[in-house]
Design a protein around this motif. Structure first.
Motif, PDB file in Angstrom:
ATOM      1  N   LEU A  60     -13.141 -45.790 -28.201  1.00 28.25           N
ATOM      2  CA  LEU A  60     -12.803 -44.577 -29.091  1.00 28.25           C
ATOM      3  C   LEU A  60     -14.018 -44.098 -29.661  1.00 28.25           C
ATOM      4  CD1 LEU A  60     -10.598 -43.473 -30.843  1.00 28.25           C
ATOM      5  CD2 LEU A  60     -10.680 -45.056 -32.349  1.00 28.25           C
ATOM      6  N   LEU A  61     -15.292 -44.852 -29.925  1.00 33.73           N
ATOM      7  CA  LEU A  61     -16.305 -44.157 -30.291  1.00 33.73           C
ATOM      8  C   LEU A  61     -16.777 -43.250 -29.462  1.00 33.73           C
ATOM      9  CD1 LEU A  61     -18.687 -46.790 -32.270  1.00 33.73           C
ATOM     10  CD2 LEU A  61     -17.866 -44.647 -32.915  1.00 33.73           C
ATOM     11  N   TYR A  62     -17.109 -43.616 -28.135  1.00 36.04           N
ATOM     12  CA  TYR A  62     -17.671 -42.639 -26.888  1.00 36.04           C
ATOM     13  C   TYR A  62     -16.617 -41.430 -27.045  1.00 36.04           C
ATOM     14  CZ  TYR A  62     -20.812 -45.920 -24.727  1.00 36.04           C
ATOM     15  OH  TYR A  62     -22.008 -46.821 -24.314  1.00 36.04           O
ATOM     16  N   LEU A  63     -15.378 -41.516 -27.188  1.00 38.70           N
ATOM     17  CA  LEU A  63     -14.439 -40.509 -27.257  1.00 38.70           C
ATOM     18  C   LEU A  63     -14.938 -39.359 -27.950  1.00 38.70           C
ATOM     19  CD1 LEU A  63     -12.154 -39.109 -25.544  1.00 38.70           C
ATOM     20  CD2 LEU A  63     -10.620 -40.108 -27.032  1.00 38.70           C
ATOM     21  N   VAL A  64     -14.802 -39.995 -29.346  1.00 39.32           N
ATOM     22  CA  VAL A  64     -15.118 -39.199 -30.650  1.00 39.32           C
ATOM     23  C   VAL A  64     -16.314 -38.470 -30.650  1.00 39.32           C
ATOM     24  CG1 VAL A  64     -14.860 -39.207 -33.058  1.00 39.32           C
ATOM     25  CG2 VAL A  64     -13.122 -40.385 -31.889  1.00 39.32           C
ATOM     26  N   VAL A  65     -17.314 -39.484 -30.843  1.00 38.40           N
ATOM     27  CA  VAL A  65     -18.579 -38.957 -30.910  1.00 38.40           C
ATOM     28  C   VAL A  65     -19.178 -38.015 -29.989  1.00 38.40           C
ATOM     29  CG1 VAL A  65     -20.924 -39.786 -31.043  1.00 38.40           C
ATOM     30  CG2 VAL A  65     -19.498 -41.136 -32.164  1.00 38.40           C
ATOM     31  N   TYR A  66     -18.536 -38.210 -28.787  1.00 36.63           N
ATOM     32  CA  TYR A  66     -19.391 -37.229 -27.757  1.00 36.63           C
ATOM     33  C   TYR A  66     -18.515 -35.784 -27.706  1.00 36.63           C
ATOM     34  CZ  TYR A  66     -22.963 -40.769 -26.590  1.00 36.63           C
ATOM     35  OH  TYR A  66     -23.911 -41.616 -26.733  1.00 36.63           O
ATOM     36  N   SER A  67     -17.212 -36.053 -27.840  1.00 38.89           N
ATOM     37  CA  SER A  67     -16.432 -34.831 -27.839  1.00 38.89           C
ATOM     38  C   SER A  67     -16.711 -33.964 -28.947  1.00 38.89           C
ATOM     39  CB  SER A  67     -14.924 -35.469 -27.617  1.00 38.89           C
ATOM     40  OG  SER A  67     -14.716 -35.748 -28.955  1.00 38.89           O
ATOM     41  N   VAL A  68     -16.948 -34.532 -30.082  1.00 37.99           N
ATOM     42  CA  VAL A  68     -17.501 -33.745 -31.379  1.00 37.99           C
ATOM     43  C   VAL A  68     -18.680 -33.100 -31.026  1.00 37.99           C
ATOM     44  CG1 VAL A  68     -18.189 -33.973 -33.861  1.00 37.99           C
ATOM     45  CG2 VAL A  68     -15.987 -35.028 -33.069  1.00 37.99           C
ATOM     46  N   ALA A  69     -19.735 -34.041 -30.493  1.00 32.35           N
ATOM     47  CA  ALA A  69     -21.025 -33.406 -30.192  1.00 32.35           C
ATOM     48  C   ALA A  69     -21.039 -32.132 -29.353  1.00 32.35           C
ATOM     49  CB  ALA A  69     -21.886 -34.378 -29.816  1.00 32.35           C
ATOM     50  N   PHE A  70     -19.977 -32.484 -28.146  1.00 31.35           N
ATOM     51  CA  PHE A  70     -19.945 -31.427 -27.083  1.00 31.35           C
ATOM     52  C   PHE A  70     -19.437 -30.346 -27.874  1.00 31.35           C
ATOM     53  CE2 PHE A  70     -17.356 -29.228 -23.834  1.00 31.35           C
ATOM     54  CZ  PHE A  70     -18.400 -28.917 -23.044  1.00 31.35           C
ATOM     55  N   ARG A  71     -18.348 -30.200 -28.718  1.00 27.30           N
ATOM     56  CA  ARG A  71     -17.559 -29.130 -29.114  1.00 27.30           C
ATOM     57  C   ARG A  71     -18.675 -28.504 -30.124  1.00 27.30           C
ATOM     58  NH1 ARG A  71     -12.769 -32.021 -31.157  1.00 27.30           N
ATOM     59  NH2 ARG A  71     -13.816 -31.731 -33.105  1.00 27.30           N
ATOM     60  N   PHE A  72     -19.410 -29.027 -30.936  1.00 26.33           N
ATOM     61  CA  PHE A  72     -20.371 -28.395 -31.788  1.00 26.33           C
ATOM     62  C   PHE A  72     -21.635 -27.796 -31.049  1.00 26.33           C
ATOM     63  CE2 PHE A  72     -19.020 -31.338 -35.679  1.00 26.33           C
ATOM     64  CZ  PHE A  72     -18.130 -30.169 -35.960  1.00 26.33           C
TER      65      PHE A  72
END
Length: 179
Positions: A116-128
């Motif tokens: 879940l951390l991989y998914l959330v952290v990197y998807s948010v970083a990618f979106r921003f």
């Protein structure tokens, strides 16, 4: 680093230094962003122009406080992967106090949390990152911030990028120590 008598009861082996460092790194990765949000909620001018939406509404305040509790609680649980209190239920817990924690439970919960951390952290970083680099730029929390405030935001949130990898290493160390 020595072997303790309590290890005889839990089956635990001392964790190697790299595993202990990874457990503590998990906590170190989570705290800066939590501190930034606490400062924002306390009224510090962090430059986030939507801060009032969180400070001035019950729902916003509850959301940020819940996020803080979950984030810091999960980071403290990561430290439990290398501490005795992560292997035996604390004595103050009614009915379960003093019992060993099943060896696979932290691996299953930690593995799910890590995914879940991989998914959330990197998807948010990618979106921003995508929003910041688009023409015209999309919304990011840094809009309207001074360069100094943007640096503080980046320094507070950049360690989050390392948390999933640190947890992966901590889980490997836990697995080796509880074999």
């Amino acid at each position: 680093m020595g072997f303790r008598i309590s290890n005889l009861f839990t089956g635990a082996l001392p964790r190697p230094p790299w595993a202990r460092a990874a457990c503590w790194a998990c906590l170190g990765c989570a705290l800066p962003s939590a501190c930034w949000r606490v400062a924002m909620m306390a009224g510090a001018d962090v430059g986030f122009r939507d801060a009032y939406r969180y400070r001035d509404s019950t729902g916003g305040t509850v959301y940020v406080l819940a996020l803080e509790v979950i984030q810091v609680g999960a980071a403290v649980a990561c430290v439990g992967l290398c501490r005795p209190w992560g292997e035996v239920v604390p004595r103050w817990v009614p009915g379960l106090g003093g019992r060993p924690i099943p060896r696979r439970l932290p691996l299953v919960l930690g593995g799910a949390g890590d995914a879940l951390l991989y998914l959330v952290v990197y998807s948010v970083a990618f979106r921003f990152a995508r929003a910041a680099l688009s023409d015209p730029p999309g919304w990011t929390p840094a809009q309207g911030m001074s360069p100094g405030q943007t640096w503080v935001l980046a320094l507070a949130y950049a360690p989050m990028l390392l948390w999933p990898a640190a947890l992966t290493v901590a889980l490997v160390g836990y697995r080796r120590g509880r074999a």
